[in-house]
Design a protein around this motif. Structure first.
Motif, PDB file in Angstrom:
ATOM      1  N   MET A 106       0.838  -1.202   0.000  1.00  0.00           N
ATOM      2  CA  MET A 106       0.000   0.000   0.000  1.00  0.00           C
ATOM      3  C   MET A 106       0.872   1.250   0.000  1.00  0.00           C
ATOM      4  SD  MET A 106      -2.905   1.065   2.769  1.00  0.00           S
ATOM      5  CE  MET A 106      -4.002  -0.266   2.328  1.00  0.00           C
ATOM      6  N   SER A 107       0.395   2.292  -0.654  1.00  0.00           N
ATOM      7  CA  SER A 107       1.164   3.536  -0.706  1.00  0.00           C
ATOM      8  C   SER A 107       1.032   4.331   0.579  1.00  0.00           C
ATOM      9  CB  SER A 107       0.702   4.404  -1.884  1.00  0.00           C
ATOM     10  OG  SER A 107      -0.558   4.985  -1.601  1.00  0.00           O
ATOM     11  N   ARG A 108       2.045   5.111   0.845  1.00  0.00           N
ATOM     12  CA  ARG A 108       2.044   6.019   1.990  1.00  0.00           C
ATOM     13  C   ARG A 108       0.866   6.994   1.898  1.00  0.00           C
ATOM     14  NH1 ARG A 108       6.022   7.705   5.406  1.00  0.00           N
ATOM     15  NH2 ARG A 108       5.547   9.654   6.451  1.00  0.00           N
ATOM     16  N   GLU A 109       0.594   7.472   0.691  1.00  0.00           N
ATOM     17  CA  GLU A 109      -0.489   8.429   0.486  1.00  0.00           C
ATOM     18  C   GLU A 109      -1.844   7.843   0.888  1.00  0.00           C
ATOM     19  OE1 GLU A 109       3.055   9.483  -1.533  1.00  0.00           O
ATOM     20  OE2 GLU A 109       1.855   7.685  -1.893  1.00  0.00           O
ATOM     21  N   THR A 110      -2.079   6.592   0.539  1.00  0.00           N
ATOM     22  CA  THR A 110      -3.330   5.936   0.917  1.00  0.00           C
ATOM     23  C   THR A 110      -3.419   5.808   2.435  1.00  0.00           C
ATOM     24  OG1 THR A 110      -3.437   4.734  -1.175  1.00  0.00           O
ATOM     25  CG2 THR A 110      -4.712   3.836   0.659  1.00  0.00           C
ATOM     26  N   ALA A 111      -2.307   5.436   3.070  1.00  0.00           N
ATOM     27  CA  ALA A 111      -2.288   5.326   4.532  1.00  0.00           C
ATOM     28  C   ALA A 111      -2.584   6.669   5.184  1.00  0.00           C
ATOM     29  CB  ALA A 111      -0.939   4.794   5.002  1.00  0.00           C
ATOM     30  N   GLU A 112      -2.025   7.731   4.641  1.00  0.00           N
ATOM     31  CA  GLU A 112      -2.268   9.063   5.188  1.00  0.00           C
ATOM     32  C   GLU A 112      -3.745   9.441   5.083  1.00  0.00           C
ATOM     33  OE1 GLU A 112       0.533  11.554   3.112  1.00  0.00           O
ATOM     34  OE2 GLU A 112       2.185  10.948   4.412  1.00  0.00           O
ATOM     35  N   ARG A 113      -4.385   9.086   3.986  1.00  0.00           N
ATOM     36  CA  ARG A 113      -5.824   9.358   3.824  1.00  0.00           C
ATOM     37  C   ARG A 113      -6.645   8.583   4.841  1.00  0.00           C
ATOM     38  NH1 ARG A 113      -6.749   9.408  -2.754  1.00  0.00           N
ATOM     39  NH2 ARG A 113      -5.551  11.312  -3.131  1.00  0.00           N
ATOM     40  N   ILE A 114      -6.281   7.320   5.048  1.00  0.00           N
ATOM     41  CA  ILE A 114      -6.996   6.487   6.022  1.00  0.00           C
ATOM     42  C   ILE A 114      -6.811   7.052   7.427  1.00  0.00           C
ATOM     43  CG2 ILE A 114      -6.998   4.197   7.129  1.00  0.00           C
ATOM     44  CD1 ILE A 114      -6.425   3.090   4.245  1.00  0.00           C
ATOM     45  N   LEU A 115      -5.590   7.446   7.749  1.00  0.00           N
ATOM     46  CA  LEU A 115      -5.333   8.045   9.064  1.00  0.00           C
ATOM     47  C   LEU A 115      -6.173   9.305   9.257  1.00  0.00           C
ATOM     48  CD1 LEU A 115      -1.484   7.542   9.242  1.00  0.00           C
ATOM     49  CD2 LEU A 115      -3.154   6.567  10.836  1.00  0.00           C
ATOM     50  N   HIS A 116      -6.248  10.123   8.224  1.00  0.00           N
ATOM     51  CA  HIS A 116      -7.034  11.360   8.320  1.00  0.00           C
ATOM     52  C   HIS A 116      -8.514  11.040   8.566  1.00  0.00           C
ATOM     53  CE1 HIS A 116      -7.910  15.557   7.901  1.00  0.00           C
ATOM     54  NE2 HIS A 116      -8.822  15.292   6.976  1.00  0.00           N
ATOM     55  N   LEU A 117      -9.034  10.036   7.863  1.00  0.00           N
ATOM     56  CA  LEU A 117     -10.431   9.630   8.064  1.00  0.00           C
ATOM     57  C   LEU A 117     -10.688   9.118   9.482  1.00  0.00           C
ATOM     58  CD1 LEU A 117     -11.299   7.874   4.687  1.00  0.00           C
ATOM     59  CD2 LEU A 117     -12.350   9.943   5.613  1.00  0.00           C
ATOM     60  N   MET A 118      -9.643   8.567  10.113  1.00  0.00           N
ATOM     61  CA  MET A 118      -9.785   8.062  11.483  1.00  0.00           C
ATOM     62  C   MET A 118      -9.504   9.150  12.524  1.00  0.00           C
ATOM     63  SD  MET A 118      -8.236   4.188  11.485  1.00  0.00           S
ATOM     64  CE  MET A 118      -6.600   4.630  10.903  1.00  0.00           C
ATOM     65  N   GLY A 119      -9.320  10.382  12.088  1.00  0.00           N
ATOM     66  CA  GLY A 119      -9.084  11.469  13.038  1.00  0.00           C
ATOM     67  C   GLY A 119      -7.625  11.703  13.377  1.00  0.00           C
ATOM     68  N   ASP A 120      -6.725  11.257  12.507  1.00  0.00           N
ATOM     69  CA  ASP A 120      -5.284  11.451  12.685  1.00  0.00           C
ATOM     70  C   ASP A 120      -4.777  10.969  14.047  1.00  0.00           C
ATOM     71  OD1 ASP A 120      -4.816  12.641  10.100  1.00  0.00           O
ATOM     72  OD2 ASP A 120      -5.818  14.441  10.863  1.00  0.00           O
ATOM     73  N   PRO A 121      -4.892   9.660  14.320  1.00  0.00           N
ATOM     74  CA  PRO A 121      -4.405   9.138  15.609  1.00  0.00           C
ATOM     75  C   PRO A 121      -2.894   9.351  15.749  1.00  0.00           C
ATOM     76  CG  PRO A 121      -4.850   7.332  14.086  1.00  0.00           C
ATOM     77  CD  PRO A 121      -5.348   8.585  13.432  1.00  0.00           C
ATOM     78  N   ASP A 122      -2.470   9.570  16.992  1.00  0.00           N
ATOM     79  CA  ASP A 122      -1.050   9.793  17.276  1.00  0.00           C
ATOM     80  C   ASP A 122      -0.274   8.501  17.458  1.00  0.00           C
ATOM     81  OD1 ASP A 122      -1.326  12.594  17.253  1.00  0.00           O
ATOM     82  OD2 ASP A 122      -1.907  12.608  19.369  1.00  0.00           O
ATOM     83  N   THR A 123      -0.990   7.440  17.864  1.00  0.00           N
ATOM     84  CA  THR A 123      -0.339   6.164  18.122  1.00  0.00           C
ATOM     85  C   THR A 123      -1.161   5.024  17.537  1.00  0.00           C
ATOM     86  OG1 THR A 123      -1.432   5.877  20.259  1.00  0.00           O
ATOM     87  CG2 THR A 123       0.727   6.962  20.292  1.00  0.00           C
ATOM     88  N   CYS A 124      -0.493   3.890  17.334  1.00  0.00           N
ATOM     89  CA  CYS A 124      -1.159   2.669  16.892  1.00  0.00           C
ATOM     90  C   CYS A 124      -1.664   1.925  18.134  1.00  0.00           C
ATOM     91  CB  CYS A 124      -0.192   1.813  16.076  1.00  0.00           C
ATOM     92  SG  CYS A 124       1.073   0.961  17.064  1.00  0.00           S
ATOM     93  N   PRO A 125      -2.369   0.817  17.972  1.00  0.00           N
ATOM     94  CA  PRO A 125      -2.869   0.075  19.138  1.00  0.00           C
ATOM     95  C   PRO A 125      -1.769  -0.408  20.096  1.00  0.00           C
ATOM     96  CG  PRO A 125      -4.004  -0.644  17.167  1.00  0.00           C
ATOM     97  CD  PRO A 125      -2.901   0.269  16.722  1.00  0.00           C
ATOM     98  N   HIS A 126      -0.544  -0.560  19.592  1.00  0.00           N
ATOM     99  CA  HIS A 126       0.565  -0.970  20.444  1.00  0.00           C
ATOM    100  C   HIS A 126       1.241   0.209  21.130  1.00  0.00           C
ATOM    101  CE1 HIS A 126       0.235  -4.613  17.873  1.00  0.00           C
ATOM    102  NE2 HIS A 126       0.498  -5.198  19.018  1.00  0.00           N
TER     103      HIS A 126
END
Length: 134
Positions: A106-126
């Motif tokens: 997956m591209s970085r750009e797609t990940a950034e869009r997904i993160l933005h849709l999730m409210g730009d979380p600062d951390t992952c579940p770990h």
């Protein structure tokens, strides 16, 4: 970046995460951590070298600038998708295991869009930082 295979992805991640600060990792250490034979790692390292993602000196292996960028991209995608799957109800471990199978595709750009849709979380579940821009 050139297309990576799953094994190349695993090798790249192992190199980065096995290096101790400025100290590079040896081929034998990579083989041990990946649980494969040294000839397999040697082949993977040749492919990563041909793609410009690593440099080798005296039996030691380090990521090149492009390799560091590829690692950051894979890590961002991994943490974004892990967060998404965790929020969808998977455990942290299940999400991590699932994402390892495709985070390098997956591209970085797609990940950034997904993160933005999730409210730009600062951390992952770990609890690891999600770094969008460096």
């Amino acid at each position: 970046m050139d297309y990576l295979t799953k094994k190349e992805r695993d090798c790249l991640i192992t190199i980065k995460e096995s290096s101790n600060g400025p100290f590079p990792v040896k081929l034998s250490e990579i083989a041990e951590r990946m649980q494969v034979k040294p000839p397999t790692v040697s082949d993977l390292l040749k492919r990563l070298l041909d793609k410009g993602l690593i440099t080798k000196k005296g039996g030691m292996v380090i990521l090149s600038r492009d390799g560091e960028e590829a690692y950051r991209d894979i890590t961002l995608v991994h943490r974004a998708m892990e967060t998404l799957l965790f929020r969808a109800g998977l455990s942290k471990e299940e999400a991590c295991r699932e994402v390892k199978e495709f985070d390098y595709l997956m591209s970085r750009e797609t990940a950034e869009r997904i993160l933005h849709l999730m409210g730009d979380p600062d951390t992952c579940p770990h609890g690891q930082p999600v770094v969008v821009k460096e």
